[in-house]
Design an enzyme around this catalytic site. Structure first.
Site, short mmCIF file in Angstrom:
data_model
loop_
_atom_site.label_atom_id
_atom_site.label_comp_id
_atom_site.label_asym_id
_atom_site.label_seq_id
_atom_site.Cartn_x
_atom_site.Cartn_y
_atom_site.Cartn_z
N SER A 46 -9.92 -0.30 7.01
CA SER A 46 -9.33 -0.18 5.67
C SER A 46 -8.67 -1.43 5.09
CB SER A 46 -8.31 0.95 5.66
OG SER A 46 -8.98 2.15 5.45
N LYS A 61 0.84 -1.20 0.00
CA LYS A 61 0.00 0.00 0.00
C LYS A 61 0.88 1.25 0.00
CE LYS A 61 -3.88 2.02 2.62
NZ LYS A 61 -4.78 1.84 3.80
N SER A 92 -9.69 2.01 2.81
CA SER A 92 -8.80 2.74 1.93
C SER A 92 -7.79 1.86 1.19
CB SER A 92 -8.04 3.80 2.72
OG SER A 92 -7.21 3.19 3.69
N1 GLN Z 1 -13.04 4.54 6.24
C1 GLN Z 1 -12.50 4.91 7.51
C2 GLN Z 1 -12.05 6.34 7.44
O1 GLN Z 1 -12.32 6.94 6.47
C3 GLN Z 1 -11.37 4.02 7.88
C4 GLN Z 1 -10.18 4.23 7.04
C5 GLN Z 1 -8.99 3.42 7.46
O2 GLN Z 1 -9.13 2.37 8.13
N2 GLN Z 1 -7.83 3.88 7.11
O3 GLN Z 1 -11.45 6.88 8.32
#
Ligand code: GLN
Length: 484
Positions: free
Chosen positions: A175, A76, A151
């Protein structure tokens, strides 16, 4: 024999041991696959053709015995790889090449893994759809009109589309698990402290964890055993021995006590998701697990608490990106302050700006007690809910997300509906627990559905046991999207 790119890491290892092929053959096959497919999924932000070829060649002749020798891994884009552009899919980090490897990357290299490239994500991991990336949205390989989740959407899509064998993601509120669920692959968020975050560009430091995204549960155990363990470069990594996760891959759940939280099965959940989860619970029950209803009474406050704690930490972590040390600097500034303003205005996207504003607000004097401190108290309550539940049960089963993958653009203008996508994953981060998402069915539109299993702190083994038993008694993990 199935194509190389469609195999798992443990299958490839077996084949290599038998001398069926060498690392170079794997890399050539994967690079060709990426060339064919990535224009459709757009999973990668960077592909390391040259360096992965030369690493593979070295391994061809040395015959290294590392746990992941010759196995391709995608990283990532918020995890630092020395000398490779690492941007968190943000304009503000364009051109940033880290001078060191993240600990997980170092461990992968030592284990003989080949780093294929960097994967797309929501900007700074803010999002659930991969649409806030400064590059382009990644597309779900099961239906390219839809989001892959986020994400870590690029990592999940790359694994699902056979554009890599293994991938790393990061999980602050879901995410890893949510995109794994939406792409029909396996995603594990380890316990907070299990995996070093040295070299992970921080979103919310009290919540972030790095973890594996893989095609099956065995690969998840394999990858976790390579990256887990204490690291003196990350003071939040815990000095506990790393168990032999392979031993947890047993096919029985006799005597296992599973809790099902009643607060997670309320309105808003897609009936098709509900049906699939119920069937999965029945299957495990049929295989000898005891199932009981439990209560996690503070669940309804989790999302609100998260959207105070996470942006607060993010606003502080992102303060360092000001055009001085890292990446992008806006031109035309009249003085230093003007340079900061121009760089941050042009460098951050809308969601990042929203989080910085929110976070700065809840930390500001006069509001700190009303918001941030209160949210931390709610967080403690949520942790206590889980502690109480785990006095009776060994693990907890829930959906990973209330719906399958939605259409690109559908929720972008409505942040609240986007935030709801993580309603089942966020409490787990607030409590610092481990959880795995694995495929458990499809909707009528052929979109994958994910099952979440939550465990006690540092008990990833129970997750592997329950997940492996479920997987080996179903065929969902063998289904692949029809993308060519
Ligand atoms: N979707 C959640 C956020 O927008 C979690 C994102 C994540 O785990 N990085 O914060």
């Amino acid at each position: 024999m199935p194509a190389i790119h469609s195999q798992t890491a443990h299958e490839l290892k077996d084949q290599m041991q038998k001398g069926a092929f060498k690392p170079s053959a794997i890399i050539e096959d994967l690079l060709a696959r990426i060339k064919d497919i990535d224009g459709k999924t757009r999973s990668y932000t960077l592909v390391n053709g040259e360096s992965s070829r030369s690493t593979a060649k070295g391994l061809d002749s040395s015959g290294s015995k590392g746990a992941l020798s010759g196995v391709p891994v995608a990283i990532k884009d918020n995890i630092c790889v020395k000398g490779e552009e690492t941007t968190c899919a943000s304009r503000i980090l364009k051109g940033f090449k880290p001078p060191y490897d993240a600990t997980v990357v170092k461990r992968l290299k030592e284990a003989g893994a080949i780093l294929l490239g960097k994967t797309n994500m929501d900007e700074f991991a803010f999002g659930s759809s991969c649409e806030t990336s400064c590059y382009n949205p990644t597309r779900n390989p099961w239906d390219t009109r839809r989001i892959p989740g986020g994400s870590s959407g690029g990592s999940a899509a790359a694994v699902a589309a056979d554009e890599t064998i293994l991938a790393l993601g990061s999980d602050t509120g879901g995410s890893i698990r949510q995109p794994a669920s939406m792409c029909g692959v396996v995603g594990l968020k380890p316990t907070y402290g299990r995996v070093s975050r040295y070299g992970l560009i921080a979103f919310a430091s009290s919540l972030d964890q790095i973890g594996p995204i893989t095609k099956d549960v065995e690969d998840s155990a394999l990858l976790l055993s390579v990256i887990a363990g204490h690291d003196e470069m990350d003071s939040t990594s815990v000095d506990l021995p790393v168990p032999d996760y392979k031993k947890a891959l047993v096919k029985h759940v006799e005597g296992l006590k599973i809790g099902v939280p009643k607060e997670y099965f309320v309105k808003g959940i897609d009936p098709q998701v509900l049906r699939a989860i119920k069937k999965a619970i029945d299957l495990l029950h049929g295989l000898g697990a005891a199932v009981e209803e439990i209560s996690l009474p503070h669940t309804e406050y989790a999302l609100a608490a998260y959207y105070i704690v996470a942006p607060a930490e993010a606003s502080s972590n992102l303060a360092r990106f000001d055009g001085v040390q890292y990446g992008f600097r806006a031109g035309g500034a009249e003085d230093l302050i003007d340079m900061y303003i121009r760089t941050r205005s042009q460098g951050f996207g809308n969601e990042a700006k929203r989080r910085i504003l929110l976070g700065t607000y809840v930390l500001s004097s006069g509001y700190y007690e009303a918001y941030y401190l209160k949210a931390q108290k709610v967080r403690t309550k949520i942790k206590e809910d889980f502690d109480n539940a785990f006095r009776d049960v060994d693990c907890i089963i829930t959906p990973t997300s209330p719906t399958a993958a939605f259409k690109i653009g559908e929720r972008l203008e409505d942040p609240l509906s986007m935030y709801l996508s993580d309603i089942y994953t966020i409490p787990v981060n607030l409590a610092g627990l481990p959880a795995i998402s694995l495929p458990c069915g499809f909707t009528g539109d052929e979109l994958p559905i994910g099952l979440q299993i939550i465990g006690k702190p540092f008990d990833e083994e129970t997750l592997f046991r329950a997940a492996y038993t479920y997987e080996q008694n179903t065929d969902w993990h063998k289904k692949r999207p029809n993308i060519t």
